[in-house]
Design an enzyme around this catalytic site. Structure first.
Site, PDB file in Angstrom:
ATOM      1  N   GLY A  46       3.639  -9.776  -2.544  1.00  0.00           N
ATOM      2  CA  GLY A  46       3.193  -9.273  -1.247  1.00  0.00           C
ATOM      3  C   GLY A  46       1.716  -8.974  -1.268  1.00  0.00           C
ATOM      4  CD  GLN A  51      -2.853  -5.424  -1.588  1.00  0.00           C
ATOM      5  OE1 GLN A  51      -1.970  -5.924  -0.907  1.00  0.00           O
ATOM      6  NE2 GLN A  51      -2.731  -5.280  -2.902  1.00  0.00           N
ATOM      7  CB  CYS A  91      -0.065  -2.410  -6.175  1.00  0.00           C
ATOM      8  SG  CYS A  91      -1.221  -2.696  -4.839  1.00  0.00           S
ATOM      9  CG  LEU A  92      -1.034  -8.707  -6.285  1.00  0.00           C
ATOM     10  CD1 LEU A  92      -1.196  -9.840  -5.278  1.00  0.00           C
ATOM     11  CD2 LEU A  92      -0.910  -9.261  -7.697  1.00  0.00           C
ATOM     12  CG  HIS A 133       3.719  -1.679  -1.857  1.00  0.00           C
ATOM     13  ND1 HIS A 133       3.750  -1.097  -3.107  1.00  0.00           N
ATOM     14  CD2 HIS A 133       2.534  -2.357  -1.792  1.00  0.00           C
ATOM     15  CE1 HIS A 133       2.628  -1.404  -3.753  1.00  0.00           C
ATOM     16  NE2 HIS A 133       1.882  -2.167  -2.981  1.00  0.00           N
ATOM     17  CD  GLU A 134       2.266  -5.657   0.230  1.00  0.00           C
ATOM     18  OE1 GLU A 134       1.061  -5.397   0.410  1.00  0.00           O
ATOM     19  OE2 GLU A 134       2.746  -5.861  -0.896  1.00  0.00           O
ATOM     20  CG  HIS A 137      -1.710  -2.083   0.560  1.00  0.00           C
ATOM     21  ND1 HIS A 137      -2.571  -1.478  -0.319  1.00  0.00           N
ATOM     22  CD2 HIS A 137      -0.766  -2.699  -0.208  1.00  0.00           C
ATOM     23  CE1 HIS A 137      -2.172  -1.717  -1.567  1.00  0.00           C
ATOM     24  NE2 HIS A 137      -1.074  -2.442  -1.524  1.00  0.00           N
TER      25      HIS A 137
HETATM   26 NI    NI Z   1       0.058  -3.174  -3.080  1.00  0.00          NI
END
Ligand code: NI
Length: 167
Positions: A46, A51, A91-92, A133-134, A137
């Site tokens: 995701g 991000q 998380c990236l 989660h996204e 962000h």
């Molecule tokens: Ni994330």
């Protein structure tokens, strides 16, 4: 298509609140394609526009085994949330960190697709975790903010050390 640079925690840009997309046009579709390519290359399941330092309400996701099911959420909104589940999240933007987070188990989300068409989706398990989660962000929130202050400080130090090592 292009692979975009992923912003890493605790970069202050991750705290930016994303604006709703006014029109789903070719610019947004290009952003979606670039975000999908970036997510698959990472690899991740995701990615939120925040991000990649684009502060519009756009999310891409693919939780399928063979990476064949890209899901796109534009201007997502949670209509209903039920239950509670604990899941180990990563998380990236926070590479190498995996921590348990508690979130609602079942959600109903409404969003626009890449044609600008509204859809509704019932999600549970990993999909529900990932969407929430996204969406965090897009609100300028990173999952580590659910953890204790002590853990957050430790993670920040780890990230700073990692940054020094890669420079
Ligand atoms: Ni994330």
């Amino acid at each position: 298509m292009a692979i975009l640079e992923i912003v890493h925690y605790p970069d202050p840009r991750l705290y930016t609140v994303a604006k709703p997309v006014a029109v789903v046009d070719d610019n947004i579709r290009k952003l979606v394609r670039d975000m999908a390519e970036t997510m698959y290359a990472a690899p991740g399941i995701g990615l939120a526009a925040t991000q990649v330092d684009e502060h519009q309400q756009v999310i891409v996701m693919d939780i399928s085994e063979d990476k064949s099911k890209l899901q796109v959420f534009i201007n997502p909104r949670i209509l209903q949330a039920d239950g509670m589940q604990e899941f180990e999240e990563g998380c990236l933007s926070v590479p190498g960190i995996f921590e348990i987070v508690k979130r609602p188990e079942k959600i109903t989300v409404e969003a626009l697709d890449i044609e600008g068409k509204k859809f509704k989706l019932n999600a549970d398990g990993l999909l529900a975790v990932c969407i929430q989660h996204e969406m965090d962000h897009l609100k300028g929130k990173v999952f580590v903010e659910y953890l204790s202050q002590l853990k957050q400080i430790r993670i920040k130090n780890k990230m700073k050390k990692r940054l020094r090592e890669t420079m």
